[in-house]
Design an enzyme around this catalytic site. Sequence first.
Site, short mmCIF file in Angstrom:
data_model
loop_
_atom_site.label_atom_id
_atom_site.label_comp_id
_atom_site.label_asym_id
_atom_site.label_seq_id
_atom_site.Cartn_x
_atom_site.Cartn_y
_atom_site.Cartn_z
N GLU A 141 -6.43 2.74 -1.67
CA GLU A 141 -5.72 1.56 -2.32
C GLU A 141 -6.35 1.12 -3.64
OE1 GLU A 141 -6.13 -2.28 -0.65
OE2 GLU A 141 -8.16 -2.19 -0.09
N LEU A 152 -10.10 10.06 8.72
CA LEU A 152 -10.97 10.82 8.18
C LEU A 152 -12.31 10.72 9.07
CD1 LEU A 152 -10.54 10.72 4.16
CD2 LEU A 152 -9.69 12.54 5.82
N LYS A 175 -17.03 -4.29 3.97
CA LYS A 175 -18.31 -4.08 3.34
C LYS A 175 -19.36 -4.98 3.37
CE LYS A 175 -15.21 -2.32 -0.16
NZ LYS A 175 -14.07 -2.64 -1.14
N LYS A 181 0.72 -1.34 0.01
CA LYS A 181 0.12 0.07 0.05
C LYS A 181 0.88 1.38 0.20
CE LYS A 181 -4.10 -1.76 2.07
NZ LYS A 181 -5.23 -1.44 2.83
N ASN A 241 -7.29 -2.58 -5.95
CA ASN A 241 -7.61 -4.07 -5.87
C ASN A 241 -7.36 -4.49 -7.12
OD1 ASN A 241 -8.00 -4.57 -2.92
ND2 ASN A 241 -10.03 -3.82 -3.15
N GLU A 263 -1.71 7.68 8.25
CA GLU A 263 -2.76 8.34 7.25
C GLU A 263 -3.35 9.34 8.35
OE1 GLU A 263 -5.42 5.98 4.96
OE2 GLU A 263 -3.75 6.06 3.60
N LYS A 264 -3.88 10.50 7.70
CA LYS A 264 -4.99 11.18 8.67
C LYS A 264 -6.35 10.40 8.44
CE LYS A 264 -6.93 15.06 9.49
NZ LYS A 264 -6.51 15.54 11.10
N ARG A 277 -8.01 -7.33 -8.77
CA ARG A 277 -8.98 -8.69 -8.99
C ARG A 277 -10.21 -8.28 -9.28
NH1 ARG A 277 -11.44 -8.19 -3.86
NH2 ARG A 277 -9.87 -7.57 -2.40
N HIS A 295 -14.40 -2.45 9.12
CA HIS A 295 -13.76 -2.02 7.76
C HIS A 295 -13.97 -2.97 6.56
CE1 HIS A 295 -11.56 0.96 9.99
NE2 HIS A 295 -11.04 -0.05 10.56
P1 ADP Z 1 -8.01 -2.94 3.45
O1 ADP Z 1 -6.98 -3.45 2.46
O2 ADP Z 1 -7.79 -3.76 5.13
O3 ADP Z 1 -9.57 -3.08 3.11
P2 ADP Z 1 -8.37 -0.32 3.04
O4 ADP Z 1 -7.55 0.69 2.96
O5 ADP Z 1 -9.31 -0.46 1.77
O6 ADP Z 1 -7.90 -1.47 3.75
O7 ADP Z 1 -9.55 0.38 3.96
C1 ADP Z 1 -10.66 -0.33 4.56
C2 ADP Z 1 -11.48 0.67 5.03
O8 ADP Z 1 -10.97 1.27 6.23
C3 ADP Z 1 -12.10 1.78 4.26
O9 ADP Z 1 -12.97 1.55 3.31
C4 ADP Z 1 -12.60 2.73 5.51
O10 ADP Z 1 -13.67 2.38 5.81
C5 ADP Z 1 -11.52 2.57 6.52
N1 ADP Z 1 -10.11 3.55 6.20
C6 ADP Z 1 -9.12 3.31 5.55
N2 ADP Z 1 -8.27 4.48 5.50
C7 ADP Z 1 -9.16 5.34 6.25
C8 ADP Z 1 -8.67 6.70 6.78
N3 ADP Z 1 -7.57 7.35 6.31
N4 ADP Z 1 -9.47 7.34 7.44
C9 ADP Z 1 -10.78 6.78 7.83
N5 ADP Z 1 -11.19 5.57 7.55
C10 ADP Z 1 -10.20 4.75 6.73
#
Ligand code: ADP
Length: 449
Positions: free
Chosen positions: A287, A203, A237, A116, A289, A200-201, A291, A235
């Site tokens: 990120e 949000l 869906k 990442k 994906n 990361e910030k 696939r 985290h």
């Molecule tokens: P993974 O690969 O483990 O699924 P992601 O980077 O895709 O990780 O993040 C998964 C979820 O985590 C996002 O959809 C969001 O809900 C939460 N998330 C990721 N980064 C942030 C962020 N900087 N601030 C708030 N929530 C975040």
Amino acid sequence: MFDKILIANRGEIALRILRACKELGISTVAVHSTADADAMHVRLSDESVCIGPPPSKDSYLNVPALLAACEITGADAVHPGSGFLSENARFAEILGEHNLHFIGPKPEHIRLMGDKIEAKKTAIKLGIPVVPGSDGAVGPDDDALAIAKDIGFPVLVKAAAGGGGRGMKIARTPDDLALALQTAANEARAAFGDASVYLEKYLEKPRHIEIQVLGDGRGGAIHLGERDCSLQRRHQKIWEEGPSPVIDAAARKKIGGTVAKAMQQMKYLGVGTVEFLYEDGEFYFIEMNTRIQVEHPVTEMITDFDLVLEQIRIAAGGDLPVRQEEISIIGHAIECRINAENAQTFRPSPGRILQYHPPGGLGVRIDSAVYQGYIIPPYYDSLVGKLIVHGKTRDECLMRLRRALDEIVIDGIETTLPLFRALVREPDIINGDYHIHWLEQYLSGQSGG
Ligand code: ADP
């Protein structure tokens, strides 16, 4: 075109790939663990090979067994589905070394996006906006506190090798930082064998919006609009929809255009998803994906493209099916991931399905590999099936979804259906007014009485 595809997966995604192969006139080889001997993907494929005992590492992740299965059956390509080996660059290379086609992106792109930190650096280079954060990994010699203060609290500690929401910890104040760094690194080491983390910030109320892409590997790439996957638990869906209730045609064209251009520059091959957080009208890359994703049917319903079929055609050297300007978004689609879990505690509930009646009618699709009498094994993920509903408008889609959720019968095991039946009647959901923390807040309200 390929003559025979080995499907290196199980469950609904294996069946999904099998359906695309049938339509293309390609023979199929199913592989299965001993726990899956009675599975639907095994029954419906032309040939099947048992590749090992129930644990994934001995069967669905067992590369020598998969190579042997290709050899025995004469398969010329492997479709990895999602999960398991689908984002394993080394697996893609090994297949190549054995003159077998991997139906997926080029190994270097899988590897790049699998890290990442590297993915974010690449996104910046390609002109994609990212979440503000550390420049790279934050190691023991770095002044993490200074970096975090620079970004501004709250910050999120994330694993470079992350996936499935693991290895992520929030630090709301400077006092939380040391512990968050340590726990995230430990979790990342245990889950991925790589303890690198970055900052990361964090949000507070973003939406998760992702763009579906398709590239021909030669510099041609298009986007197929967005999916809104903001309804998440831990985290992960659980409900995905498209188009997003908050993205209009102009915003779609702008972010979609940026992403498609980046994919053209990369010479990206096959299907992929570029994921963003979206807050106050701004997109922030998190990120990519590399696939086919679980939620791909949402895009299929609103664009009328069979993504898995196109993925196979493109892997065989085919061209993109259309030009960007020929794609239009038709109506609205919602997908519910129905899991074999208690709808309140989310405890897995494997076991035998005693009664099964899938819903039907206009605009209703079920992607599932279960049947009456099927035993959901305890070894794998708990997805029972995906209910995907399409309507001309979001309101019509919700109306059909309510009806379909009331109609479906899955007895014998616990499922998350009661949660969806409640969600589809919640005013915030009906109004499309939710963000990535909405579901957790809703669930904690429920458990508090
Ligand atoms: P993974 O690969 O483990 O699924 P992601 O980077 O895709 O990780 O993040 C998964 C979820 O985590 C996002 O959809 C969001 O809900 C939460 N998330 C990721 N980064 C942030 C962020 N900087 N601030 C708030 N929530 C975040």
